[in-house]
Design a protein around this motif. Structure first.
Motif, PDB file in Angstrom:
ATOM      1  N   GLY A   1      12.198   8.498 -14.046  1.00 41.27           N
ATOM      2  CA  GLY A   1      13.282   8.841 -15.181  1.00 41.27           C
ATOM      3  C   GLY A   1      14.499   8.120 -14.808  1.00 41.27           C
ATOM      4  O   GLY A   1      15.583   8.799 -15.238  1.00 41.27           O
ATOM      5  N   GLN A   2      14.613   7.090 -14.269  1.00 35.29           N
ATOM      6  CA  GLN A   2      15.674   6.407 -13.716  1.00 35.29           C
ATOM      7  C   GLN A   2      16.313   5.807 -14.737  1.00 35.29           C
ATOM      8  O   GLN A   2      17.672   5.547 -14.562  1.00 35.29           O
ATOM      9  CB  GLN A   2      15.313   5.257 -12.536  1.00 35.29           C
ATOM     10  N   THR A   3      16.002   5.553 -15.768  1.00 28.02           N
ATOM     11  CA  THR A   3      16.793   5.103 -17.016  1.00 28.02           C
ATOM     12  C   THR A   3      17.624   6.188 -17.674  1.00 28.02           C
ATOM     13  O   THR A   3      18.637   5.870 -18.525  1.00 28.02           O
ATOM     14  CB  THR A   3      15.931   4.465 -18.006  1.00 28.02           C
ATOM     15  N   LEU A   4      17.065   7.616 -17.476  1.00 25.23           N
ATOM     16  CA  LEU A   4      17.620   8.470 -18.439  1.00 25.23           C
ATOM     17  C   LEU A   4      19.292   8.483 -17.938  1.00 25.23           C
ATOM     18  O   LEU A   4      19.863   9.087 -19.044  1.00 25.23           O
ATOM     19  CB  LEU A   4      17.001   9.869 -18.018  1.00 25.23           C
ATOM     20  N   PRO A   5      19.678   8.709 -16.729  1.00 27.09           N
ATOM     21  CA  PRO A   5      21.144   8.828 -16.470  1.00 27.09           C
ATOM     22  C   PRO A   5      22.020   7.609 -17.434  1.00 27.09           C
ATOM     23  O   PRO A   5      23.166   7.906 -17.559  1.00 27.09           O
ATOM     24  CB  PRO A   5      21.561   8.428 -15.083  1.00 27.09           C
ATOM     25  N   TYR A   6      21.217   6.480 -17.814  1.00 29.63           N
ATOM     26  CA  TYR A   6      22.168   5.508 -18.681  1.00 29.63           C
ATOM     27  C   TYR A   6      21.822   5.671 -19.907  1.00 29.63           C
ATOM     28  O   TYR A   6      22.229   4.956 -20.784  1.00 29.63           O
ATOM     29  CB  TYR A   6      21.278   4.170 -18.019  1.00 29.63           C
ATOM     30  N   ALA A   7      21.052   6.599 -20.418  1.00 24.09           N
ATOM     31  CA  ALA A   7      20.914   7.107 -22.147  1.00 24.09           C
ATOM     32  C   ALA A   7      22.054   7.802 -22.558  1.00 24.09           C
ATOM     33  O   ALA A   7      21.927   8.806 -23.250  1.00 24.09           O
ATOM     34  CB  ALA A   7      19.566   7.928 -22.190  1.00 24.09           C
ATOM     35  N   SER A   8      23.162   7.383 -22.195  1.00 25.71           N
ATOM     36  CA  SER A   8      24.464   7.791 -22.384  1.00 25.71           C
ATOM     37  C   SER A   8      25.511   7.039 -22.668  1.00 25.71           C
ATOM     38  O   SER A   8      25.735   6.428 -21.658  1.00 25.71           O
ATOM     39  CB  SER A   8      24.720   9.345 -21.777  1.00 25.71           C
ATOM     40  N   SER A   9      26.326   6.993 -23.759  1.00 29.33           N
ATOM     41  CA  SER A   9      27.638   6.246 -23.812  1.00 29.33           C
ATOM     42  C   SER A   9      28.678   6.969 -23.109  1.00 29.33           C
ATOM     43  O   SER A   9      29.806   6.681 -23.200  1.00 29.33           O
ATOM     44  CB  SER A   9      27.980   6.004 -25.286  1.00 29.33           C
ATOM     45  N   LEU A  10      28.664   7.905 -22.530  1.00 28.83           N
ATOM     46  CA  LEU A  10      29.368   8.815 -21.671  1.00 28.83           C
ATOM     47  C   LEU A  10      30.548   9.261 -22.408  1.00 28.83           C
ATOM     48  O   LEU A  10      31.676   9.372 -22.234  1.00 28.83           O
ATOM     49  CB  LEU A  10      30.258   8.134 -20.457  1.00 28.83           C
TER      50      LEU A  10
END
Lengths: 251, 481, 213
Positions: free
Chosen positions: B358-367
């Motif tokens: 699930g390492q891509t999940l923290p990047y699945a956000s525009s913050l």
């Protein structure tokens, strides 16, 4: 007042017109501008992408360059949010009490452009003239990190000749998100599509914002779609006067 | 120990999993509609709660306090629940929890169970595990029933079938309930479910549920629901088994006054959901004769050990962050490849998996921060996302990864004015072959992801600093250099 | 497994090494609870809010006096042609209309619950702000299944049982915390299909509240 300008790396390189507008605007209001040439980048891209160690020297650099400033102006809410939200924590992680107190002392003197104008300089009517139909995009950092509220809108409402129209779903992200726009390009594009629909529904000619990063993304999509809508940073709208002709702004 | 979070082990990267979903107009319409409706309802009932921020602050403080003393409160809960006639089991991972539950079902001579929606059992893959042991699990929440009969996966923590519209639900029910004449009004579909499940409620002897709150002080378990299927499963069977993550404990009965105001408003936009049930062990003459709680770790203690991300465990699974998230709005929940989707899923899943999947999940956000703004327990999700991105870079990424190299190079440029100014000039020269009429439409490499859908304005002939230097020179001031 | 218990507790303790002072009670007492605890409405406004909120969630509400209570109940049951009605064990004397016959809860089996026309209970307290009635399943409130399987639930609420806020209700429940507790806010409902609120999935489809003042 002597105002030090932190232009930010991407405005410096990609959007010089915004910096020129900030200078024109603040000088018109009677202030003198200082631009320390040693400045580069606040470190936001590194920090938010997971390269926090690489952001550390950039924070130190910012603090070193601006610690003596009377006031620092940043025409970018996301860089401002990086500095206000993350620098204190980053400094606290270093075993350097001097750095921590320097950050603490400097931060209250660092302002996003509309904060500087309204909250620090106490001005809403900057004498601008901008005879266009304009809609204002509230960037996420301006809303939810800096809590600018209606500061930019208060400035815009005082602009002569402006036809200011509300952007529907103003609280929704445009899908830029820094490296998100390329790492998650398709999702970002889907978010952009919605934002473009909202923009087009306003029938505005110009989209303005306090962040050129969102605007680069939104304009990139609008231009690809040949939508016939342009963008202009808030500084460019506010810098326009009847004398220099509004056509320059953002063009 | 094998930690599993739903189907996470096989899940593709987020950006890849999102593609087919982005190209499904029906799904995207369904997701937009559902999240818009909940958001609107939530907005109304939150606005009328004038002490909303104080409630959030209290909830966050209570949860943070509980986590700091989690061992204390779990042991206290265990003691009180046992005193009330319940039995407490501890499970280190998904398999152990599933084994315990299957063992209990067999011990009581059962071969089927009725279930209340529990994302924790989806996390452990309980239904599949029971199936392998010859035990049938019947989902009784309407949405979970749609998912189960449709052989689908939940796409939302609170409304798991929100990606299906009425005619899609009708097709599933027609086929699986053998009702060829079934209409497609929500009333028809709901009535079909009522009829289909009533017989199960009256006959199945073992119920399985999750828990919204475990009250340490009293040993009580609280379940918050709307349909009444929960109350059926909690009161009609002889045996009740509750599977609960260890983070579900709260210290005091009084603390419910905070969470029972926050949860329904955040989750479904109601002032109070139709039913809240609390029970303490076994109540002679009323409800099940045997009650078991399985306390599940499955990676939670790993999250607890990361002081910066510990707040993740404050979550009460209201899904307000999903409904507010502009990314979830486009993709729905399946892209997250986990029982937990949306912003909370993006931080929970990789952490439960110790950042190995699930390492891509923290990047699945525009913050964008919308998740933090609505979170009733004030989890600063953007802050945790950034922290986890740092962990991905430090713990999982090779230093020779192209992105890592590019970031290093950029850092070197930004730490020197000379290099920065040289890079500005170089960029201007380098872009020339790709520029047409002031715009770039097709860039190579990672930047191709930009120009696939957007144009990029060419670097202008003069940077701001060049303009500034020229202006200073003209004014006879000289530069700072 | 006992060893799993010890393993998990050990992992928690090791994870919390950084947490510093581990004095529980003082830290808990220091939690700021700045939210509203007690209501500010007068008795009349409170009851009106209660009735508004009940109706907002599809409950049917009627007001009556203590004297007319049996007559009101009889009228409500007649209105929906309810014949087979179960009365919760331990209802107060004189609450039910004497001229009608009710099935005592103790004689009702699960089939009776499933096919009766309705049931009658009282409650322990009620919350105006959320339109909630709270059952602790003591005398007159029925075992939990009584208020679940039948299609109609008639609940008698006395005005003095209605508090304004959730914290006030929780405080009143203090001594009964380990009873089975059921908070009911309107009839059962779902919005699982296209977020359309549908009344009555598995629990009673009709909730009738008789407010005695």
């Amino acid at each position: 007042m002597r105002i030090s300008l932190f232009i930010t790396c991407y405005n410096d390189t990609l959007f010089p017109a915004t910096g020129q507008a900030v200078v024109r605007l603040l000088e018109r209001l009677g202030h003198s501008i200082d631009f320390p040439l040693e400045q580069t980048c606040c470190g936001q891209m590194h920090y938010n992408t997971g390269y926090q160690q690489e952001a550390m020297p950039l924070m130190r650099r910012f603090v070193r360059i601006f610690r003596e400033a009377e006031a620092v102006c940043i025409p970018s809410s996301s860089c401002m949010a990086m500095i206000r939200d993350h620098y204190p924590k980053m400094a606290a992680e270093q075993s350097d009490p001097g750095l921590r107190s320097e950050v603490e002392e400097l931060l209250p003197r660092v302002y996003e452009l509309s904060e500087l104008l309204v909250n620090r300089l106490g001005v809403e009517d900057v004498g601008a003239w901008f005879p266009h139909r304009v809609t204002y995009h509230a960037s996420c950092h301006s809303q939810r990190s800096l809590h600018l509220g209606d500061l930019p809108l208060r400035l815009l409402r005082k602009v002569r000749g402006i036809d200011l129209v509300d952007l529907p779903n103003i609280d929704r992200c445009c899908g830029f998100g820094g490296t998100f726009a390329v790492k998650m390009g398709d999702v970002s594009a889907a978010m952009l599509a919605e934002k473009m629909r909202d923009v087009e529904n306003t029938a505005a000619e110009v989209v303005t914002a306090v962040d050129n990063s969102c605007l680069m993304h939104i304009f990139g999509g609008l231009h690809r779609a040949r939508a016939g809508v342009r963008v202009a940073h808030l500084a460019e709208v506010l810098a326009s006067t009847q004398d220099d002709g509004a056509q320059e702004a953002g063009a | 120990m094998t930690i599993r979070v739903g189907e996470s082990a096989e899940a593709p990267p987020f950006q890849k999993a999102a593609l087919p979903l982005l190209e499904d107009p029906q799904l995207r319409k369904n997701v937009r509609h559902a999240t818009d409706v909940i958001q609107r309802k939530r907005g109304l009932v939150v606005a009328e709660q004038t002490d909303w921020q104080e409630l959030r602050n209290a909830a966050s403080a209570i949860k943070a306090h509980t986590l700091r003393h989690l061992d204390h409160y779990l042991v206290q809960f265990e003691r009180a629940c046992t005193a009330g006639g319940g039995q407490v089991h501890w499970a280190a991972d998904a398999d152990e929890a599933n084994r315990i539950i299957a063992g209990l079902v067999k011990q009581y001579g059962g071969n089927e169970v009725i279930k209340i929606k529990t994302m924790t059992s989806d996390e452990t893959g309980l239904n599949e595990a029971l199936e392998r042991d010859g035990i049938r699990a019947h989902e009784t929440d309407l949405a979970e029933l749609i998912i189960q009969l449709g052989r689908d996966r939940p796409s939302h923590i609170v409304v798991p079938a929100l990606h299906k519209n009425r005619s899609q639900v009708r097709e599933i029910f027609r086929e699986r309930m053998h009702l060829p004449e079934l209409g497609d009004q929500p009333e028809d579909l709901t009535a079909a479910a009522r009829h289909y499940l009533r017989e199960k409620f009256l006959n199945v002897k073992i119920g399985v549920c999750g828990a919204n709150f475990l009250v340490a002080e009293t040993g009580s378990v609280c379940i918050v629901e709307s349909e009444g299927n929960g109350r059926m499963c909690l009161t009609l069977p002889d045996v009740l088994i509750s599977l609960a993550g260890i983070e579900k404990v709260i210290p005091l009965f009084q603390d419910l006054e905070v969470f029972l105001q926050l949860l329904p408003r955040s989750a479904t936009g109601e002032r109070m959901n139709p039913y809240n049930s609390l029970w303490t062990g076994v109540h002679p003459g009323d409800g099940p004769k045997h009650f078991h709680v399985v306390l599940l770790d499955n990676g939670r203690t790993g999250i607890l050990a990361d002081a910066e991300a510990r707040q993740t465990l404050q979550c009460i699974r209201c899904a307000a962050c999903l409904n507010a998230c502009p990314v979830y709005r486009q993709t729905g929940g399946h892209a997250y490849g986990s029982s937990y989707s949306g912003p909370i899923g993006a931080i929970v899943t990789p952490q439960l998996l110790n950042m190995r999947q699930g390492q891509t999940l923290p990047y699945a956000s525009s913050l964008c921060g919308a998740c933090y703004e609505v979170c009733p327990v004030r989890i600063n999700i953007p802050e945790v996302l950034i922290h986890l991105r740092g962990r991905v870079v430090r713990e999982q990424k090779s230093t020779l990864d192209p992105e890592a190299l590019a970031m290093k190079a950029a850092a070197a440029i930004f730490t020197s004015r000379t290099r920065f100014e040289a890079a500005q000039r170089l960029g201007r020269l380098g872009q020339a072959p790709m520029v047409s009429k002031g715009w770039m439409r097709n860039l190579p490499g990672m930047l191709g992801n930009w120009t696939r859908v957007r144009d990029l304005r060419a670097l202008p002939p003069q940077t701001f600093r060049e303009w500034w230097k020229a202006r200073e020179k003209a004014a006879g001031k000289g530069s700072h250099a | 497994m006992p060893e799993t218990r010890e393993e998990i507790l050990a992992r928690i303790r090791s994870a919390l090494r950084d947490a510093g002072d581990r004095e529980v009670a003082a830290e808990r007492a220091a939690i700021a609870r700045g939210y509203i605890r007690s209501g500010h409405l007068g008795p009349e406004a409170r009851l009106h809010l209660f009735m508004d909120r009940l109706r907002d969630y599809d409950a049917h509400v009627v007001e009556t006096s203590a004297d007319s209570l049996p007559r009101t109940i009889a009228a409500l049951l007649a209105e929906h042609n309810q014949k087979k009605v179960i009365a919760a064990a331990g209802l107060p004397e004189g609450l039910l209309p004497g001229e009608l016959s009710f099935i005592p809860e103790k004689q009702a089996d699960i089939q009776d619950l499933n096919d009766c026309d309705g049931i009658v209970t009282i409650c322990t307290s009620a919350i105006a702000a959320t339109g909630t009635i709270v059952l602790t399943h003591g005398p007159g409130e029925g075992r939990r299944r009584l208020t679940l399987l039948p299609d109609r639930h008639l609940c008698v609420v006395r005005a003095e049982q209605v508090v304004e806020t959730v914290p006030e209700a929780i405080e009143r429940l203090g001594g009964l915390a380990t009873h089975p507790l059921t908070f009911i806010s309107g009839p059962s409902a779902t919005a699982d299909i296209e977020m359309t609120r549908i009344r009555g999935v598995h629990g009673p489809r009709f909730l009738e509240v008789v407010l005695v003042r």
